[in-house]
Design an enzyme around this catalytic site. Structure first.
Site, short mmCIF file in Angstrom:
data_model
loop_
_atom_site.label_atom_id
_atom_site.label_comp_id
_atom_site.label_asym_id
_atom_site.label_seq_id
_atom_site.Cartn_x
_atom_site.Cartn_y
_atom_site.Cartn_z
N GLU A 81 4.41 1.12 1.28
CA GLU A 81 5.69 0.77 1.37
C GLU A 81 6.63 1.25 0.17
O GLU A 81 5.95 0.84 -1.16
CB GLU A 81 6.20 -0.46 1.53
CG GLU A 81 5.38 -1.10 2.89
CD GLU A 81 4.24 -1.77 2.82
OE1 GLU A 81 3.52 -1.36 1.83
OE2 GLU A 81 3.53 -2.42 3.52
N CYS A 118 0.80 -1.17 0.13
CA CYS A 118 -0.05 0.05 -0.01
C CYS A 118 0.63 1.20 -0.29
O CYS A 118 0.76 2.20 -0.84
CB CYS A 118 -0.92 -0.02 1.16
SG CYS A 118 -1.57 -1.41 1.65
#
Lengths: 376, 297
Positions: free
Chosen positions: A22, A20
């Protein structure tokens, strides 16, 4: 990319998102991993000299009897030690798990095909084929529960001295039964998300300390440990592991979500909320943050209103914010919000010439808005 | 130290002028518009609103109140306002069902609160709107506040019904970018519904326009009060003669009705229907040579 000191600027600018939030050096890095770190649990341990309130077992170091502390700083020192020890344990558990996926048992020919150096070096991605080492992100949970708890301790125990540490501990052990007066005072203390430095400074502390205690550790191939201020929905099961907290939260209740303020406690509108959220130094959070805000669909009906939201987001980013997700509220949610108003204290809806908290409107108005939403 | 009597400071206000704004709602009004959608701002003393439908009967307020105003009887929250000293403690741990309107704040408290959002004002070309209640009843405070805003280049709108001596306007004029100026109807409406001095309202407006200040006229359109062709024709003629070229019409809505319940007051417009599009068009047509903008909720 903050924290990835060994990454060249050219590669850093070629980053991509994995999962999402990172960030990742595409084609040059082995698989990413992350985990969850239950931050507010360490407040419980600091209050109890390392003993878990649920099990009665000594799971943290002995950091001193808090009833003998006369300053907030002494409490913070203890808390730091508990958190540091917790981070070491976390790193150990992670490495045990991670080492199972070594180059002998867990070859990744498919992934290796997408990693340039693997091809040049003729090595698997887990066998030195990647240019950069694997990194790990520790998802630090409950920032608002944590900051609110510290602010409540500072205000009531050390500042106003209206509650003693002994009374506070008793109230928490009893989940506030018989200590309703103490719970009310804790709930009435400053809350993260209202642009109030009294409590926001502890969110700043939270981000700095988590970075300090995790950046000491390395992954098995020498990569960095990063922090993330995100929890997906883990804030709910994480809450089950924590007894009542000094922010007035009951035993086993959910923690605050991701980097957002505690549900319903940001009462001064979205600008104040974002002002609070922009205070921590997110350049220390290399694995990303998640901020959720909810708006009704009527905020999106024309260009003028959409532009205001855009301005809001721009300012948040200028002030150092990393990520925000704006949610438009569905009809189902609005219906649920009528039946269960306590769950929706931070729901802002466009009412007339003004925006208002959904909960302050009468039932008829809610039904009215519900109808408008359906047509909108 | 100048102090203001404040109902509420609302951030991210996007209906009270251009851009992202912070609206300062001053407590106390000298008109009695029976359709008012912010009835809590009318009294010149503090009032405690109780939104019953939101109350979880948790009893935290009982613990925080030192005056025994709140109690839980048979698991239900009961309020006895007789002893209420309006300290606002009860709302601190409340989910939002209790709301105090009317709090004395120092000038610097209010300004610091506003100034926190200055980067949003800059990005969106917004600013501050001072509304109410009737802000001009606290003209010394409003003067000091708008002066501080101007020193920091913050755009200032004053939202007024204009029913005060013109001397009050003279204080704030140097620091005000735009006046939002309400016209509620003709003389009959002022005499019989809102109880204000019609001549004063109109003469103040005439002076502001003559002197060339930026004034935006806003007309609430209220069924059975001022929505007749006769009343609006009079309003149109009066405004045209004053040289007004643009007005905003704000059609009636019932969105403030929850607040009347919360104040335990009867709302006379509870069952009044919103105006039809046809009716609104009919009124707009009256304003031949004046440009009309409809501000819908």
């Amino acid at each position: 990319m903050p924290g990835q000191k060994q990454t060249t600027l050219e590669d850093a600018r070629d980053y991509c998102m994995v999962g999402c939030i990172e960030n990742f050096i595409q084609g040059k890095q082995p698989p990413w991993s992350d985990g969850r770190y239950n931050s507010p649990k360490y407040i419980e341990l600091a209050l109890n000299n390392g003993v878990c309130m649920h099990s009665g077992v000594q799971i943290g170091p002995k950091t001193g009897d808090v009833t003998e502390f006369d300053t907030m700083d002494k409490f913070l020192d203890s808390l730091y030690k508990q958190m540091d020890f917790g981070a070491s344990q976390y790193a150990r558990i992670f490495k045990n798990e991670n080492e199972r996926y070594d180059r002998y048992n867990y070859m990744q020919p498919f992934l290796s095909c997408f990693c340039y150096p693997c091809i040049e070096r003729a090595l698997d991605i887990n066998d030195g084929g990647a240019l950069y080492p694997s990194v790990h992100g520790a998802g630090c949970m409950g920032i608002a529960t944590f900051a609110n708890s510290l602010a409540a301790i500072e205000l009531n125990v050390f500042d106003k001295k209206e509650i003693t540490m002994t009374e506070l501990k008793k109230a928490l052990v009893n989940d506030f039964a018989g200590y309703e007066d103490i719970q009310a005072k804790l709930l009435a203390s400053p809350k993260y998300g209202n642009d109030d430095d009294y409590v926001d400074k502890y969110a700043v502390w939270y981000v700095r300390v988590h970075d300090e205690i995790f950046s000491k550790h390395k992954t098995r191939d020498g990569g960095s440990f990063y922090t993330a201020i995100a929890s997906n929905i883990s804030n709910i099961p994480a809450g089950l592991e924590i007894a009542a907290t000094p922010d007035g939260r009951k035993d086993k209740a959910p923690l605050s979500d991701a980097a957002s303020p505690m549900h319903g406690s940001d009462k001064n509108g979205p600008t104040s909320s974002l002002n609070s959220l922009a205070k921590p130094d997110y350049t220390r959070v290399a694995c990303g943050t998640v901020v959720n805000q909810k708006y009704s669909r009527s905020m999106f009906v024309n260009d003028e209103k959409r532009r205001r939201l855009l301005d809001l987001i721009k300012v948040y980013f200028k002030n150092g914010g990393q990520e925000i997700q704006i949610n438009s509220v569905s009809r189902e949610v609005l219906l649920d919000a009528i039946e269960n108003p306590e769950k929706y204290n931070d729901l802002v809806v466009r009412v007339s010439g003004f925006s208002a908290y959904y909960n302050t409107l009468s039932r008829e108005v809610k039904l009215d808005i519900l109808q408008r939403t359906e047509h909108g | 130290m100048v102090e203001g009597f404040i109902s509420n400071i609302q951030h991210f206000s996007i209906g009270d002028g251009p851009g992202i704004r912070t609206t300062v709602f001053m407590q106390g009004c000298n008109l009695m518009c029976p359709w008012c959608h912010n009835p809590e701002t009318i009294p010149r003393e503090p009032v405690l609103m109780f939104f019953k439908s939101m109350c979880a009967n948790c009893g935290h307020c009982v613990q925080l109140c030192k005056e025994d105003v709140h109690s839980i009887i048979d698991s239900l929250h009961v309020i006895d306002l007789q002893n209420c000293i309006h300290c606002g403690n009860c709302q601190k741990a409340c989910n939002g069902s209790l709301k105090l309107s009317g709090k004395v704040m120092t000038l610097s408290e209010v300004f610091m609160n506003i100034y926190k959002d200055v980067s949003y004002f800059e990005e969106s070309k917004g600013g501050v709107t001072i509304s109410g209640g009737e802000p001009m009843l606290q003209s010394d405070f409003v003067e000091a506040l708008s002066k501080m805003c101007k020193e920091k280049d913050i755009h200032v709108i004053i939202d007024t019904a204009g029913c005060v001596p013109f001397a009050e306007f003279l204080k704030v004029i140097p620091y005000t970018d735009t006046f939002y100026y309400d016209i509620k109807g003709d003389r009959y409406v002022y005499d019989n519904y809102v109880f204000g001095d019609y001549d004063l309202v109109i003469s103040n407006l005439a002076k502001l326009i003559t002197k060339g200040y930026d004034v935006r006229i806003r007309i609430p359109l209220i069924p059975q009060v001022n929505d007749s062709v006769e009343v609006m024709r009079t309003v149109y003629t009066t405004l045209k003669n004053l040289g007004v070229t643009k007005v905003s019409i704000l059609p009636f809505h019932r969105l403030g009705s929850g607040k009347y319940d919360a104040l335990n007051q009867e709302y006379g417009f509870k069952n009044t229907k919103e105006l039809s599009k046809k009716k609104i068009v009919e009124i707009v047509d009256i304003f031949e040579s004046i440009e009309v903008e409809i501000e819908n909720h």
